[in-house]
Design an enzyme around this catalytic site. Structure first.
Site, PDB file in Angstrom:
ATOM      1  N   SER A 246       0.882  -1.252   0.183  1.00  0.00           N
ATOM      2  CA  SER A 246      -0.058  -0.006  -0.243  1.00  0.00           C
ATOM      3  C   SER A 246       0.860   1.382   0.086  1.00  0.00           C
ATOM      4  O   SER A 246       1.751   1.087   0.480  1.00  0.00           O
ATOM      5  CB  SER A 246      -0.995   0.105   1.226  1.00  0.00           C
ATOM      6  OG  SER A 246      -1.608   1.369   1.450  1.00  0.00           O
TER       7      SER A 246
ATOM      8  N   TYR B  96      -1.845  -0.363  10.011  1.00  0.00           N
ATOM      9  CA  TYR B  96      -1.985  -0.981   8.900  1.00  0.00           C
ATOM     10  C   TYR B  96      -0.845  -0.630   8.122  1.00  0.00           C
ATOM     11  O   TYR B  96      -0.105  -1.330   7.483  1.00  0.00           O
ATOM     12  CB  TYR B  96      -3.370  -0.337   8.190  1.00  0.00           C
ATOM     13  CG  TYR B  96      -3.432  -0.440   6.875  1.00  0.00           C
ATOM     14  CD1 TYR B  96      -3.952  -1.684   6.366  1.00  0.00           C
ATOM     15  CD2 TYR B  96      -3.153   0.278   5.621  1.00  0.00           C
ATOM     16  CE1 TYR B  96      -4.064  -2.347   5.052  1.00  0.00           C
ATOM     17  CE2 TYR B  96      -3.459   0.218   4.336  1.00  0.00           C
ATOM     18  CZ  TYR B  96      -3.861  -1.254   4.125  1.00  0.00           C
ATOM     19  OH  TYR B  96      -4.010  -1.477   2.744  1.00  0.00           O
TER      20      TYR B  96
HETATM   21  P1  NDP Z   1     -11.382  -6.382   0.037  1.00  0.00           P
HETATM   22  O1  NDP Z   1     -11.797  -6.082   1.478  1.00  0.00           O
HETATM   23  O2  NDP Z   1     -12.301  -5.688  -0.841  1.00  0.00           O
HETATM   24  O3  NDP Z   1     -11.224  -7.833  -0.370  1.00  0.00           O
HETATM   25  C1  NDP Z   1     -10.355  -8.526   0.445  1.00  0.00           C
HETATM   26  C2  NDP Z   1     -10.204  -9.989  -0.048  1.00  0.00           C
HETATM   27  O4  NDP Z   1      -9.116 -10.628   0.609  1.00  0.00           O
HETATM   28  C3  NDP Z   1     -11.411 -10.869  -0.249  1.00  0.00           C
HETATM   29  O5  NDP Z   1     -11.357 -11.862  -1.130  1.00  0.00           O
HETATM   30  C4  NDP Z   1     -11.407 -11.557   1.008  1.00  0.00           C
HETATM   31  O6  NDP Z   1     -12.063 -12.838   1.180  1.00  0.00           O
HETATM   32  C5  NDP Z   1      -9.883 -11.851   1.356  1.00  0.00           C
HETATM   33  N1  NDP Z   1      -9.563 -11.932   2.705  1.00  0.00           N
HETATM   34  C6  NDP Z   1      -9.668 -11.055   3.665  1.00  0.00           C
HETATM   35  N2  NDP Z   1      -9.177 -11.529   4.880  1.00  0.00           N
HETATM   36  C7  NDP Z   1      -8.757 -12.659   4.573  1.00  0.00           C
HETATM   37  C8  NDP Z   1      -7.810 -13.707   5.233  1.00  0.00           C
HETATM   38  N3  NDP Z   1      -7.749 -13.633   6.374  1.00  0.00           N
HETATM   39  N4  NDP Z   1      -7.326 -14.881   4.554  1.00  0.00           N
HETATM   40  C9  NDP Z   1      -7.882 -15.023   3.217  1.00  0.00           C
HETATM   41  N5  NDP Z   1      -8.683 -14.102   2.455  1.00  0.00           N
HETATM   42  C10 NDP Z   1      -8.797 -13.004   3.005  1.00  0.00           C
HETATM   43  O7  NDP Z   1      -9.982  -5.744  -0.271  1.00  0.00           O
HETATM   44  P2  NDP Z   1      -9.359  -4.991  -1.263  1.00  0.00           P
HETATM   45  O8  NDP Z   1      -9.318  -5.833  -2.515  1.00  0.00           O
HETATM   46  O9  NDP Z   1      -9.457  -3.657  -1.287  1.00  0.00           O
HETATM   47  O10 NDP Z   1      -7.841  -5.329  -0.887  1.00  0.00           O
HETATM   48  C11 NDP Z   1      -6.782  -6.273  -1.295  1.00  0.00           C
HETATM   49  C12 NDP Z   1      -5.235  -5.826  -0.841  1.00  0.00           C
HETATM   50  O11 NDP Z   1      -4.937  -4.478  -1.405  1.00  0.00           O
HETATM   51  C13 NDP Z   1      -5.237  -5.724   0.741  1.00  0.00           C
HETATM   52  O12 NDP Z   1      -3.915  -6.316   0.861  1.00  0.00           O
HETATM   53  C14 NDP Z   1      -5.397  -4.439   1.134  1.00  0.00           C
HETATM   54  O13 NDP Z   1      -4.447  -3.914   1.836  1.00  0.00           O
HETATM   55  C15 NDP Z   1      -4.672  -3.699  -0.425  1.00  0.00           C
HETATM   56  N6  NDP Z   1      -5.014  -2.313  -0.639  1.00  0.00           N
HETATM   57  C16 NDP Z   1      -6.329  -2.007  -0.934  1.00  0.00           C
HETATM   58  C17 NDP Z   1      -6.419  -0.732  -1.364  1.00  0.00           C
HETATM   59  C18 NDP Z   1      -7.430  -0.087  -1.593  1.00  0.00           C
HETATM   60  O14 NDP Z   1      -7.910   0.940  -1.687  1.00  0.00           O
HETATM   61  N7  NDP Z   1      -8.670  -0.953  -1.823  1.00  0.00           N
HETATM   62  C19 NDP Z   1      -5.328   0.408  -1.347  1.00  0.00           C
HETATM   63  C20 NDP Z   1      -3.930  -0.294  -0.994  1.00  0.00           C
HETATM   64  C21 NDP Z   1      -3.991  -1.506  -0.714  1.00  0.00           C
HETATM   65  P3  NDP Z   1     -13.424 -13.212   1.592  1.00  0.00           P
HETATM   66  O15 NDP Z   1     -14.544 -12.536   0.323  1.00  0.00           O
HETATM   67  O16 NDP Z   1     -13.792 -14.563   1.699  1.00  0.00           O
HETATM   68  O17 NDP Z   1     -13.752 -12.369   2.740  1.00  0.00           O
END
Ligand code: NDP
Length: 247
Positions: free
Chosen positions: A142, A156
């Site tokens: 991030s 975070y």
């Molecule tokens: P979302 O919350 O929209 O999606 C998260 C995804 O990760 C889902 O598929 C969820 O699965 C899965 N997940 C959550 N917790 C776990 C876990 N403990 N084990 C396995 N899978 C898990 O998040 P984003 O798509 O926005 O974020 C994805 C990545 O990008 C993260 O690492 C986040 O920190 C990073 N990021 C996001 C930004 C943003 O603005 N969106 C900016 C910068 C970085 P399930 O559906 O089963 O819950």
């Protein structure tokens, strides 16, 4: 023309929604067989698999909490058992908690470290057992590892800073094996985690040079490039995709 990732196998953690789902779909479009993990959304994970298979690709959804060491190891084993190899690991699964530091609970701290840091270490260590020359480890970090524009994000940011450091060290560890390791650092991207119409969106848009949130597909395009043979000389890099959020 052959697809850039034809014959390759990828594992995307947290591939049921948001960035992970877009990344899984894009890598499959590029020709890779794609395994994806999820924790709480089996229907959404199955839908990603269905879309990939409907387009003629191969995919597999595996329930694996990234906070659970054995579950991650099992996900890697299942991927290799199903598709016979592993070339690309995308460490995407991540969680965020926004809270004043004075009130940040130890349980929440441990959860963020478990999913965002320890889970990445375990997935990477397991995956590299199966990777050869040309392997790719791609982190979803991030911009908050370098820049935290408002209060409440410090833990975070700590986890994503750890990922940037881990990326550099791993590039040294794995360079001799021809495996590259890179860290994509998105700015605000429109997902369930950070919706473009959420409570912080108006304030964030004001400091994004392009004045809008990014789309998951835009991040997936960057993953696609880093996974491709063209990116073979990029390693140890943290690359921002943030619309000028930190410009
Ligand atoms: P979302 O919350 O929209 O999606 C998260 C995804 O990760 C889902 O598929 C969820 O699965 C899965 N997940 C959550 N917790 C776990 C876990 N403990 N084990 C396995 N899978 C898990 O998040 P984003 O798509 O926005 O974020 C994805 C990545 O990008 C993260 O690492 C986040 O920190 C990073 N990021 C996001 C930004 C943003 O603005 N969106 C900016 C910068 C970085 P399930 O559906 O089963 O819950």
């Amino acid at each position: 023309m052959a697809k850039t990732l034809a014959g390759k196998v990828a594992l995307v953690t947290g591939g049921s929604r948001g960035l992970g789902a877009a990344i899984a779909l894009r890598l499959a479009q590029d020709g890779a067989a794609v395994a994806l993990t999820y924790t709480s959304s089996p229907q959404k994970a199955d839908e990603v698999v269905r879309v990939i298979e409907a387009a003629g690709g191969s995919s597999l959804a595996i329930r694996a909490d990234s906070a659970d060491v054995e579950a991650i190891k099992h996900a890697v084993t299942e991927t290799v058992k199903t598709f016979s190899r592993l070339d690309i690991l995308v460490n995407n699964a991540g969680v965020a908690t926004l809270a004043p530091i004075e009130q940040f609970s130890m349980d929440e701290f441990d959860r963020l470290i478990a999913v965002n840091v320890k889970g990445v270490f375990v997935a990477t260590q397991e995956a590299i057992r199966h990777m050869g020359e040309g392997g790719r480890i791609i982190m979803i970090g991030s911009v908050n590892s370098d820049s935290t524009p408002f209060a409440g994000l410090s833990v975070y940011a700590l986890t994503k800073g750890a990922i940037a450091s881990f990326t550099r060290g791993l590039a040294r560890d794995l360079g001799p094996r021809g495996i590259t390791v890179n860290n994509i650092q998105p700015g605000p991207i429109d997902t369930d985690l950070n919706p473009a119409d959420g409570p912080f969106a108006d304030g964030l848009k004001k400091i994004i040079a392009l004045g809008r949130y990014g789309q998951s597909d835009e991040v997936a395009g960057m993953v696609s490039y880093l996974a491709s043979p063209e990116a073979a000389f990029i390693t140890g890099a943290s690359l921002k995709i943030d619309g000028g959020f930190t410009a």
